[in-house]
Each structure stands twice: as C-alpha cells, then as structure tokens.
Design an enzyme around this catalytic site. Sequence first.
Site, PDB file in Angstrom:
ATOM      1  N   VAL A  10      39.825  42.780  37.400  1.00 43.09           N
ATOM      2  CA  VAL A  10      39.780  42.878  38.866  1.00 43.09           C
ATOM      3  C   VAL A  10      38.448  43.493  39.297  1.00 43.09           C
ATOM      4  CG1 VAL A  10      40.933  43.700  40.961  1.00 43.09           C
ATOM      5  CG2 VAL A  10      42.261  43.356  38.867  1.00 43.09           C
ATOM      6  N   GLU A  31      39.740  46.536  32.788  1.00 45.11           N
ATOM      7  CA  GLU A  31      38.932  46.817  33.982  1.00 45.11           C
ATOM      8  C   GLU A  31      38.298  45.559  34.553  1.00 45.11           C
ATOM      9  OE1 GLU A  31      38.224  50.056  35.640  1.00 45.11           O
ATOM     10  OE2 GLU A  31      37.942  48.367  36.968  1.00 45.11           O
ATOM     11  N   VAL A  34      30.996  35.838  29.697  1.00 45.49           N
ATOM     12  CA  VAL A  34      31.275  37.276  29.545  1.00 45.49           C
ATOM     13  C   VAL A  34      31.036  37.735  28.103  1.00 45.49           C
ATOM     14  CG1 VAL A  34      33.069  39.048  29.737  1.00 45.49           C
ATOM     15  CG2 VAL A  34      32.892  37.265  31.478  1.00 45.49           C
ATOM     16  N   LYS A  55      42.589  38.152  34.157  1.00 45.40           N
ATOM     17  CA  LYS A  55      43.480  38.519  35.272  1.00 45.40           C
ATOM     18  C   LYS A  55      44.777  37.717  35.272  1.00 45.40           C
ATOM     19  CE  LYS A  55      39.879  35.956  36.887  1.00 45.40           C
ATOM     20  NZ  LYS A  55      38.480  36.119  37.187  1.00 45.40           N
ATOM     21  N   LYS A  84      44.693  39.108  41.323  1.00 50.67           N
ATOM     22  CA  LYS A  84      44.052  40.434  41.334  1.00 50.67           C
ATOM     23  C   LYS A  84      44.809  41.425  42.210  1.00 50.67           C
ATOM     24  CE  LYS A  84      39.500  38.546  40.336  1.00 50.67           C
ATOM     25  NZ  LYS A  84      38.298  37.973  40.946  1.00 50.67           N
ATOM     26  N   ASP A 114      43.197  33.063  42.443  1.00 54.49           N
ATOM     27  CA  ASP A 114      42.501  34.107  41.678  1.00 54.49           C
ATOM     28  C   ASP A 114      42.660  35.464  42.382  1.00 54.49           C
ATOM     29  OD1 ASP A 114      40.101  34.793  39.653  1.00 54.49           O
ATOM     30  OD2 ASP A 114      39.620  35.635  41.617  1.00 54.49           O
TER      31      ASP A 114
HETATM   32  N1  LIG Z   1      32.532  34.828  34.432  1.00 57.20           N
HETATM   33  C1  LIG Z   1      32.830  35.810  35.299  1.00 57.20           C
HETATM   34  O1  LIG Z   1      32.050  36.118  36.242  1.00 57.20           O
HETATM   35  C2  LIG Z   1      34.099  36.581  35.143  1.00 57.20           C
HETATM   36  C3  LIG Z   1      34.361  37.646  36.042  1.00 57.20           C
HETATM   37  C4  LIG Z   1      35.531  38.403  35.874  1.00 57.20           C
HETATM   38  C5  LIG Z   1      36.427  38.079  34.880  1.00 57.20           C
HETATM   39  N2  LIG Z   1      36.159  37.005  34.061  1.00 57.20           N
HETATM   40  C6  LIG Z   1      37.155  36.703  33.026  1.00 57.20           C
HETATM   41  O2  LIG Z   1      36.543  36.769  31.737  1.00 57.20           O
HETATM   42  C7  LIG Z   1      37.184  35.851  30.865  1.00 57.20           C
HETATM   43  C8  LIG Z   1      36.116  34.958  30.238  1.00 57.20           C
HETATM   44  O3  LIG Z   1      35.439  34.244  31.273  1.00 57.20           O
HETATM   45  P1  LIG Z   1      34.066  33.465  30.995  1.00 57.20           P
HETATM   46  O4  LIG Z   1      33.485  33.185  32.344  1.00 57.20           O
HETATM   47  O5  LIG Z   1      33.258  34.172  29.986  1.00 57.20           O
HETATM   48  O6  LIG Z   1      34.631  32.102  30.369  1.00 57.20           O
HETATM   49  P2  LIG Z   1      33.806  30.995  29.550  1.00 57.20           P
HETATM   50  O7  LIG Z   1      32.358  31.114  29.836  1.00 57.20           O
HETATM   51  O8  LIG Z   1      34.497  29.709  29.817  1.00 57.20           O
HETATM   52  O9  LIG Z   1      34.033  31.411  28.025  1.00 57.20           O
HETATM   53  C9  LIG Z   1      35.274  31.234  27.383  1.00 57.20           C
HETATM   54  C10 LIG Z   1      35.085  31.412  25.875  1.00 57.20           C
HETATM   55  O10 LIG Z   1      36.346  31.238  25.235  1.00 57.20           O
HETATM   56  C11 LIG Z   1      36.229  30.282  24.192  1.00 57.20           C
HETATM   57  N3  LIG Z   1      37.451  29.494  24.107  1.00 57.20           N
HETATM   58  C12 LIG Z   1      38.066  28.807  25.093  1.00 57.20           C
HETATM   59  N4  LIG Z   1      39.166  28.174  24.618  1.00 57.20           N
HETATM   60  C13 LIG Z   1      39.234  28.485  23.311  1.00 57.20           C
HETATM   61  C14 LIG Z   1      40.123  28.118  22.264  1.00 57.20           C
HETATM   62  N5  LIG Z   1      41.183  27.303  22.465  1.00 57.20           N
HETATM   63  N6  LIG Z   1      39.903  28.615  21.006  1.00 57.20           N
HETATM   64  C15 LIG Z   1      38.836  29.424  20.781  1.00 57.20           C
HETATM   65  N7  LIG Z   1      37.948  29.796  21.736  1.00 57.20           N
HETATM   66  C16 LIG Z   1      38.151  29.329  22.984  1.00 57.20           C
HETATM   67  C17 LIG Z   1      35.059  29.381  24.576  1.00 57.20           C
HETATM   68  O11 LIG Z   1      34.516  28.795  23.397  1.00 57.20           O
HETATM   69  P3  LIG Z   1      33.307  27.705  23.501  1.00 57.20           P
HETATM   70  O12 LIG Z   1      32.157  28.464  24.066  1.00 57.20           O
HETATM   71  O13 LIG Z   1      33.078  27.282  22.101  1.00 57.20           O
HETATM   72  O14 LIG Z   1      33.805  26.632  24.408  1.00 57.20           O
HETATM   73  C18 LIG Z   1      34.121  30.387  25.257  1.00 57.20           C
HETATM   74  O15 LIG Z   1      33.322  31.012  24.273  1.00 57.20           O
HETATM   75  C19 LIG Z   1      38.227  35.122  31.710  1.00 57.20           C
HETATM   76  O16 LIG Z   1      39.465  35.765  31.569  1.00 57.20           O
HETATM   77  C20 LIG Z   1      37.703  35.287  33.127  1.00 57.20           C
HETATM   78  O17 LIG Z   1      38.729  35.215  34.081  1.00 57.20           O
HETATM   79  C21 LIG Z   1      35.022  36.272  34.164  1.00 57.20           C
END
Ligand SMILES: NC(=O)c1ccc[n+]([C@@H]2O[C@H](COP(=O)([O-])OP(=O)(O)OC[C@H]3O[C@@H](n4cnc5c(N)ncnc54)[C@H](OP(=O)(O)O)[C@@H]3O)[C@@H](O)[C@H]2O)c1
Length: 349
Positions: free
Chosen positions: A152, A149, A35, A125, A224, A220
């Site tokens: 969910v 936003e 994201v 969420k 939501k 999950d």
């Molecule tokens: N992906 C989707 O389709 C989607 C849809 C709706 C909502 N969301 C929500 O969006 C949010 C992000 O999701 P995502 O899919 O982007 O997750 P992701 O790809 O796993 O990215 C998480 C990021 O957070 C960083 N991070 C994790 N632990 C950390 C720590 N202890 N200290 C510093 N940085 C840390 C990671 O760093 P590194 O890269 O260095 O590991 C990475 O850059 C979540 O709340 C998820 O529920 C995601």
Amino acid sequence: MTTIEIDRASLRTSVAVSVRAPRVVRVALAGCGTVGASLVALIRRHQALFESRHGVRFELVRILVRDTAKDRGVALPRHLLTSSVDEFLLANADVVVEAIGGFDPAERVVRESLAAGRQVVTANKALIAAYGPALQALADAHGGSLQFEAAVGGGVPVVRTLRGELGGHGVRTITGILNGTTNFLLTALADGTRYADALTDAQAKGFAEADPSRDLQGLDAADKIRILAWLAWGVDPSTLAVRVEPLPADPEPAARAAAARHGVLKYLAGAVRGEDGTARAWVRPVIVPADHEFARVRDEENAVHIDSDSLGVLRLQGRGAGGNATASAVLGDLLEAARAVPAAAAAAA
Ligand SMILES: NC(=O)c1ccc[n+]([C@@H]2O[C@H](COP(=O)([O-])OP(=O)(O)OC[C@H]3O[C@@H](n4cnc5c(N)ncnc54)[C@H](OP(=O)(O)O)[C@@H]3O)[C@@H](O)[C@H]2O)c1
C-alpha cells in the site's frame, strides 16, 4: 605545540565494535521484474551501510523468475536463477521476498515459506487483501513474520504507521490517493495532456501496466483501502465491502469540468469506522478544490490522511509507484525481517 593523548583502551573498544563481522541473512527473491530488479540494485548499492549500521549482510541465495534467460538490467549469477517453484522453495533462505504479484504462484510461495517458519516480505496487495489475516496467523503459528509495506502506498510508510505508532490512537477515518497510475494520468489531464498520450507516457515510464484496467476500475485502490481498514480496525479485508466507482472510460471531459469549477479531478479512496465498530469503504472520482492538499499530490505520488482520536489528522505523502520507491519499502521490510532472524540461523560472515 598541542599534544593529543590517545586512550588506547577506548581505541581498542571502538575498533573491536567497527570490525565485528556482520550477520549474513540469506534472501530468496521470488520475482525479479520492476520491483525485484530494483531491490537487487538497492541492496548492492547500500550493502556497506547495512553492514556498518545494521550489522547485516544480505546474500541472495535463489531468484525465481519465469524466463531465466531474460536481461533484467542487473547482473545476476546464472546459478541463482530458477523458474521452478519447487526448486525455489528448497532454497536455504532466512527471508523470502515475494515480488511476483497476483496469486499463482505467489500465494504458494508465501504460504509455504511462512509454514516453514521463514520471514516473508511481500509487495502483493491482492494477496494481502484476500488472505492477510490468515497469512499473519500462519506466520504467528510457525515463528516467522509477514511484512507488506510495499503493498500500500509504494514508498509511503502507511502500513508501518497503522501497525505501529497509530495502533492505539483510535483511528476514525482514512482518506487518500492510493493509486499512482490514475494519479499520474489525472495530473497529466489537469496539465492539458490528451488522455491517450498520458496513458502512453505512463506506460513508457513504468507507472501503468500494459493492461491498466485494475487501476482504472478502482480494484487496485479497493484492495489497498481494505488492507488499511484491516490494520486500523481489525476487520477482515476479504469481507469488507468497498463501494467502487470506476474512472470514466475517457476521463478527459470530467477533468475539464473539474477545472471549470476551479477544482481538480482526483481518484480517492476512503474508509470510516461506524459507531457499531463496523467499517465502510469507498473508491471514487472526486473534484477537490484547487487549494486542497490532495490537489497538490502530483504524478505517481500517493497521499494518505489518517484521522485519529488522539492525534488528529496525520498526513503521509510520497512516491506511490515505480521500481525504486516500491523497492525501498521492500528494503525497509527486509531490514525488519532480518532483525527477526534468530542469531543462530544467520551465520557470521
Ligand atoms: N511496479 C510498481 O510500481 C509496484 C508498486 C507497488 C507494488 N507493486 C507490487 O510488486 C509486485 C511485483 O510487481 P512488478 O511491477 O515488479 O511486476 P513485474 O515487473 O511484472 O515482475 C514480476 C516478476 O515475477 C516473475 N513471475 C511472474 N510469474 C511467474 C511465474 N509463474 N513463475 C515464476 N516467476 C514469475 C516475472 O518473471 P519474468 O521476468 O521472467 O517474466 C517477473 O520477474 C506486485 O505484487 C505488485 O503489485 C508494484
């Protein structure tokens, strides 16, 4: 020959409007994964539009990640990256975007930013389902704001709809497909793909995490629907009991049985307001008739039907997962948060 008269006074006025310097809104981004990195790319792609249409220029001032050496598919100035939460929280930012997920360190980032009076945007969420009302109170107490936003429905604007337009319409029920991962898997099964292949494909396309158990067990979707019930009826999402029935460990036989009955297996979530003002919520696999609107919600799409006293059924549908769809919801929140930044804080470029 036609002569065109130019009104110099109005020309001067329109030029003055178009060249007005945009306000610079400083953004600190916590998390630059699926994201976060998509958000950085979207901000860069649409910067000119934000400046001309909204009078805002976003400037990234700090980015918090775990591994500062990782390639993220977008060029990031190294001096912006930090893996220290303490350092991140010292950033001189107007808006803090939290795109880490989970509780540690996301909760600290959100709480401390709100306590400092900042505008906060989060896609988290789990955090909002657990602490939404308390975080909103923190924002209100310190003059900041809390936008979520993307928590969910991915790119589907259901949070904004329930917070705004539908607030006074007496929402009766909310029903929907709120989990893009399971909808992607069930669509593939309905198309005849084997479950193991569907899961591998979903993971390769970024629609399922390496460990998709929270999606498959309905946790999950439960988070939501709790958030939506909070927005619709003011119930505390952390105490709202949700009856959750996980998907079968291998949903293939159930998907086949649904097809044999001219239906489609879908993983639905719902909430209903009781006569006494209480709310009940559930998440469960349901066989919907093949001609039902939910049957036509395919792949990673989400759909939400909101039935209210004065509006009847409002239907929202769109991409519920994936970096771009989710980041576009975060971006909408970012623009909203930018409007709330006091003009004195946001410097002219
Ligand atoms: N992906 C989707 O389709 C989607 C849809 C709706 C909502 N969301 C929500 O969006 C949010 C992000 O999701 P995502 O899919 O982007 O997750 P992701 O790809 O796993 O990215 C998480 C990021 O957070 C960083 N991070 C994790 N632990 C950390 C720590 N202890 N200290 C510093 N940085 C840390 C990671 O760093 P590194 O890269 O260095 O590991 C990475 O850059 C979540 O709340 C998820 O529920 C995601």
